[in-house]
Design a protein around this motif. Structure first.
Motif, mmCIF file in Angstrom:
data_model
loop_
_atom_site.group_PDB
_atom_site.id
_atom_site.type_symbol
_atom_site.label_atom_id
_atom_site.label_comp_id
_atom_site.label_asym_id
_atom_site.label_seq_id
_atom_site.Cartn_x
_atom_site.Cartn_y
_atom_site.Cartn_z
ATOM 1 N N ILE A 189 -15.298 -6.425 2.372
ATOM 2 C CA ILE A 189 -14.458 -5.236 2.311
ATOM 3 C C ILE A 189 -15.280 -3.997 2.657
ATOM 4 O O ILE A 189 -14.767 -3.007 3.158
ATOM 5 C CB ILE A 189 -13.820 -5.138 0.902
ATOM 6 C CG1 ILE A 189 -12.529 -4.319 0.937
ATOM 7 C CG2 ILE A 189 -14.778 -4.544 -0.085
ATOM 8 C CD1 ILE A 189 -11.857 -4.257 -0.431
ATOM 9 N N ARG A 212 -10.768 2.636 6.443
ATOM 10 C CA ARG A 212 -9.978 2.454 5.213
ATOM 11 C C ARG A 212 -10.759 1.614 4.236
ATOM 12 O O ARG A 212 -11.357 0.615 4.606
ATOM 13 C CB ARG A 212 -8.653 1.775 5.538
ATOM 14 C CG ARG A 212 -7.659 2.739 6.164
ATOM 15 C CD ARG A 212 -6.475 2.027 6.730
ATOM 16 N NE ARG A 212 -5.793 1.194 5.753
ATOM 17 C CZ ARG A 212 -4.602 0.655 5.977
ATOM 18 N NH1 ARG A 212 -3.988 0.855 7.102
ATOM 19 N NH2 ARG A 212 -4.039 -0.095 5.042
ATOM 20 N N SER A 213 -10.727 2.028 2.980
ATOM 21 C CA SER A 213 -11.573 1.324 2.015
ATOM 22 C C SER A 213 -10.826 0.232 1.254
ATOM 23 O O SER A 213 -11.424 -0.555 0.548
ATOM 24 C CB SER A 213 -12.151 2.313 1.010
ATOM 25 O OG SER A 213 -11.104 2.932 0.291
ATOM 26 N N LEU A 220 -9.211 0.647 -1.243
ATOM 27 C CA LEU A 220 -9.419 0.994 -2.645
ATOM 28 C C LEU A 220 -8.465 2.133 -2.959
ATOM 29 O O LEU A 220 -8.381 3.086 -2.190
ATOM 30 C CB LEU A 220 -10.842 1.526 -2.803
ATOM 31 C CG LEU A 220 -11.923 0.818 -3.595
ATOM 32 C CD1 LEU A 220 -11.840 -0.674 -3.443
ATOM 33 C CD2 LEU A 220 -13.291 1.322 -3.160
ATOM 34 N N GLU A 253 -7.825 -2.896 -4.112
ATOM 35 C CA GLU A 253 -8.414 -2.945 -5.450
ATOM 36 C C GLU A 253 -8.215 -1.586 -6.111
ATOM 37 O O GLU A 253 -8.042 -0.573 -5.436
ATOM 38 C CB GLU A 253 -9.912 -3.249 -5.382
ATOM 39 C CG GLU A 253 -10.290 -4.481 -4.579
ATOM 40 C CD GLU A 253 -9.763 -5.771 -5.177
ATOM 41 O OE1 GLU A 253 -9.399 -5.778 -6.369
ATOM 42 O OE2 GLU A 253 -9.707 -6.774 -4.438
ATOM 43 N N LEU A 254 -8.281 -1.594 -7.429
ATOM 44 C CA LEU A 254 -8.036 -0.361 -8.169
ATOM 45 C C LEU A 254 -9.305 0.145 -8.853
ATOM 46 O O LEU A 254 -9.966 -0.583 -9.577
ATOM 47 C CB LEU A 254 -6.969 -0.588 -9.236
ATOM 48 C CG LEU A 254 -6.658 0.641 -10.096
ATOM 49 C CD1 LEU A 254 -5.997 1.717 -9.260
ATOM 50 C CD2 LEU A 254 -5.799 0.269 -11.276
ATOM 51 N N VAL A 255 -9.608 1.404 -8.601
ATOM 52 C CA VAL A 255 -10.737 2.059 -9.256
ATOM 53 C C VAL A 255 -10.179 3.012 -10.305
ATOM 54 O O VAL A 255 -9.220 3.732 -10.025
ATOM 55 C CB VAL A 255 -11.560 2.867 -8.229
ATOM 56 C CG1 VAL A 255 -12.669 3.640 -8.910
ATOM 57 C CG2 VAL A 255 -12.111 1.951 -7.166
ATOM 58 N N SER A 296 -16.265 8.250 -3.327
ATOM 59 C CA SER A 296 -15.792 6.866 -3.328
ATOM 60 C C SER A 296 -14.965 6.546 -2.083
ATOM 61 O O SER A 296 -14.770 5.406 -1.754
ATOM 62 C CB SER A 296 -14.969 6.608 -4.572
ATOM 63 O OG SER A 296 -13.813 7.408 -4.550
ATOM 64 N N ARG A 297 -14.472 7.574 -1.410
ATOM 65 C CA ARG A 297 -13.660 7.367 -0.205
ATOM 66 C C ARG A 297 -12.487 6.420 -0.451
ATOM 67 O O ARG A 297 -12.217 5.548 0.374
ATOM 68 C CB ARG A 297 -14.514 6.804 0.936
ATOM 69 C CG ARG A 297 -15.653 7.691 1.389
ATOM 70 C CD ARG A 297 -15.142 8.912 2.133
ATOM 71 N NE ARG A 297 -16.075 9.411 3.111
ATOM 72 C CZ ARG A 297 -17.067 10.255 2.851
ATOM 73 N NH1 ARG A 297 -17.267 10.677 1.626
ATOM 74 N NH2 ARG A 297 -17.849 10.685 3.815
ATOM 75 N N VAL A 298 -11.825 6.609 -1.587
ATOM 76 C CA VAL A 298 -10.630 5.807 -1.825
ATOM 77 C C VAL A 298 -9.542 6.239 -0.848
ATOM 78 O O VAL A 298 -9.545 7.351 -0.350
ATOM 79 C CB VAL A 298 -10.119 5.949 -3.276
ATOM 80 C CG1 VAL A 298 -11.113 5.350 -4.248
ATOM 81 C CG2 VAL A 298 -9.834 7.404 -3.622
ATOM 82 N N ASP A 299 -8.590 5.310 -0.598
ATOM 83 C CA ASP A 299 -7.555 5.606 0.394
ATOM 84 C C ASP A 299 -6.413 6.439 -0.178
ATOM 85 O O ASP A 299 -5.619 7.005 0.576
ATOM 86 C CB ASP A 299 -6.979 4.297 0.944
ATOM 87 C CG ASP A 299 -8.005 3.564 1.788
ATOM 88 O OD1 ASP A 299 -8.953 4.214 2.252
ATOM 89 O OD2 ASP A 299 -7.859 2.350 1.970
#
Lengths: 344, 344
Positions: free
Chosen positions: B59, B68-69, B71, B101-103, B125-128
């Motif tokens: 990933i 896209r992460s 996340l 996945e969930l942060v 974290s560069r979450v989407d």
DNA sequence: CGCGAGTATGACAGCGTTGCCAGCGCTAGC
DNA sequence: GCTAGCGCTGGCAACGCTGTCATACTCGCG
């Protein structure tokens, strides 16, 4: 590329910083990672440039290049919101102090594919380590697979599993033993137990500790089955309070079932703690909200989570340094639901 | 490189698969991403090889290459374990169905730096995308910054904030209005309120809806301040039940404070629901565990979380497709703590 | 004055994937 | 019979960092 700290574009890269500061990206990287051998003036310039451009390094790219994702995961079932939430708090807090993020991966305890599920999760997400919460932490197949994959893990449970490279073991057996002895000291002789789900090791521990404290074996009809749920507590309490010789004290293996006992006692006009003493386990929120407030056993969940996380991060930093299993002593919280039995 | 599905090495890469299957990595990538234009036979061979080598794509690398992460993050304060846990369940479930996945990123509602903290978290974290839970979702600065960064977000709250590209709004005002009307219909006239923290919009909504349902303005001394905590509920209940003309019904703005009212009533031998009706809000676990069980208002938290997550993922897939704010109707759960007032 | 050791910095090659474009073979259309 | 177009596949260059090694410079000492 927008300038200024606030609202700077998400896409400022290390190259932009290097160019603006007039150094190579490698030097910027060194500053970022607090590596030695960077000139004071250079470091200062780079830091200022980072600030000015509003740059923050991409954890993604860092992950790919360094082989570490700076992500750890927590594997949890969620039978009990209170427990999960207290543990999560400690984990996240420690994570963010060390620059890690936390990914949650819920599972179902009963799922036969649980170990495979966790493995596939780890493969996909490439987290650097896992913390496994009870009761999932009682399943040996999970740490076994993780170790095989070379991924560090820490389990939090009431029993020690050799499969885990490191564990935090709360001495539930010792705590319930202490509770049992306390009831006996107070003069109780007709003592009953409402058990947890038999396939949970924690439930076995709580039962074993408690039974061991009693001067004589507990009669069968004083041992009721429960599943940690409120309904099961109601049923067990009904059964116990319907006996010709009802108990003068009941230990329910969690607070929820203990709350159920209080409810049944109230409906039957059984005075607590006069005619009946009741104790629970967990010191969850409800323990102090019900009437009378519950005597119960507290696990220092947040502290345990912090310790587990520190241990995990240490294992990630040094994959060879062995981390011993640690044992945690629990404390008995005495409130109003336990008292000496009334003379009859 | 270990072969076989179980326990295969973590380091099988797309190159290994391509080589073993006799195709290029680009083709393997296509199969992985279910892209069109791959021959049936080729696809089959590749899938078999993947299976045989126990390969799972990284990933991390995927994130770097695709931008896209996979996340997403949930931003939460945690005043209430029950609420958080129900919401998290819905979010995670939806995430994993879609390969995300969930942060978790906890914050403190009162922190003045909260928006900056969330921004820096997102940058690192560069979450989407983000889902923001109440009460943090009431802070407009957070979605404002996120939108500026171009990161999609969905808020779950009791009021609609235009700063959010999308929101899920639960109609708490409407629900407490309904509850108020119900109490009036039952014949209550001396009706009191224990409020939540005044700086929570949700608390304001609950109050406003309830007050609007009453035929006449509520006297000041019937309006007690609370902070959603048990202690504050105890104090408020003491004050109300000490009045010369105590209320015949109390609405506490959450179940925890309502439980406190029950405790005080019990200590003062005030019969519930005979002399005093009590209602709460949340339908948390304790609502049905206390005696008598609480009449309360339920938010379909897990469903709301699922819906919010679906919306967020849709926004990630199509950054231009606008997602409307949605409103959720809540339901009144009638239990034993509310009844008509006794004739005096 | 020359040289070894240490400090500061940079060049380059990955990390494991996807985006983009080119190219192959084949079919359909004129 | 020739070409446009389509389905399928591969090559190459990113993506934004870090690891490794090379290089330049400085200092101290014989």
């Amino acid at each position: 590329m927008v300038q200024g700290e606030f609202g700077a574009a998400l896409s400022v890269t290390i190259d932009d910083v290097a160019q603006a500061a007039g150094v190579s990206i490698r030097t910027v990287s060194r500053v970022l990672n607090k590596a030695p051998n960077v000139g004071d003036q250079t470091r200062k310039t780079v830091l200022e440039t980072i600030d000015k451009l509003g740059y923050s390094p991409s954890i993604r790219a860092r992950a790919l290049a360094s082989g570490r994702s700076f992500l750890i995961a927590v594997v949890q079932d969620d039978p009990n919101a209170h427990v999960i939430s207290a543990l999560q708090r400690g984990i996240v807090e420690t994570c963010s102090r060390h620059g890690y993020e936390l990914v949650v991966h819920p599972v179902r305890f009963g799922d036969p594919e649980i170990a495979a599920d966790v493995e596939s999760f780890v493969r996909r997400s490439r987290v650097d380590g896992l913390i496994v919460l009870p009761p999932t932490s009682e399943i040996a197949a999970i740490p076994a697979r993780l170790t095989q994959l070379g991924v560090p893990s820490v389990g939090i449970a009431s029993v020690s599993l050799p499969e885990y490279p490191s564990m935090l073991v709360s001495d539930e057996r010792g705590a319930t033993f202490e509770l049992g002895r306390r009831l006996v000291e107070l003069g109780h002789r007709r003592i009953a137990l409402i058990e947890g789900p038999p396939h949970f090791r924690s439930a076995q521990e709580r039962r074993a500790g408690f039974l061991a404290a009693l001067p004589e074996p507990m009669p069968e009809h004083y041992r009721q089955k429960g599943d940690y749920g409120f309904e099961s507590g109601l049923a067990a309490a009904e059964a116990l309070l319907s006996l010709d010789q009802p108990p003068t004290a009941i230990f329910a293996c969690n607070d929820i079932m203990a709350a159920a006992v209080l409810k049944v006692a109230r409906e039957r006009d059984v005075r607590v703690p006069g005619q009946l003493s009741v104790a629970g386990f967990d010191d969850s929120d409800i323990a102090s909200m019900v009437t009378p407030a519950l005597t119960t056993i507290r696990r220092p969940l947040t502290d345990m989570a912090r310790l587990a996380t520190e241990t995990l991060l240490a294992m990630i930093d040094d994959p060879n340094g062995a981390q011993p299993h640690k044992s945690i002593t629990l404390s008995l919280i005495q409130r109003q639901s336990v008292a000496p039995p009334e003379k009859t």
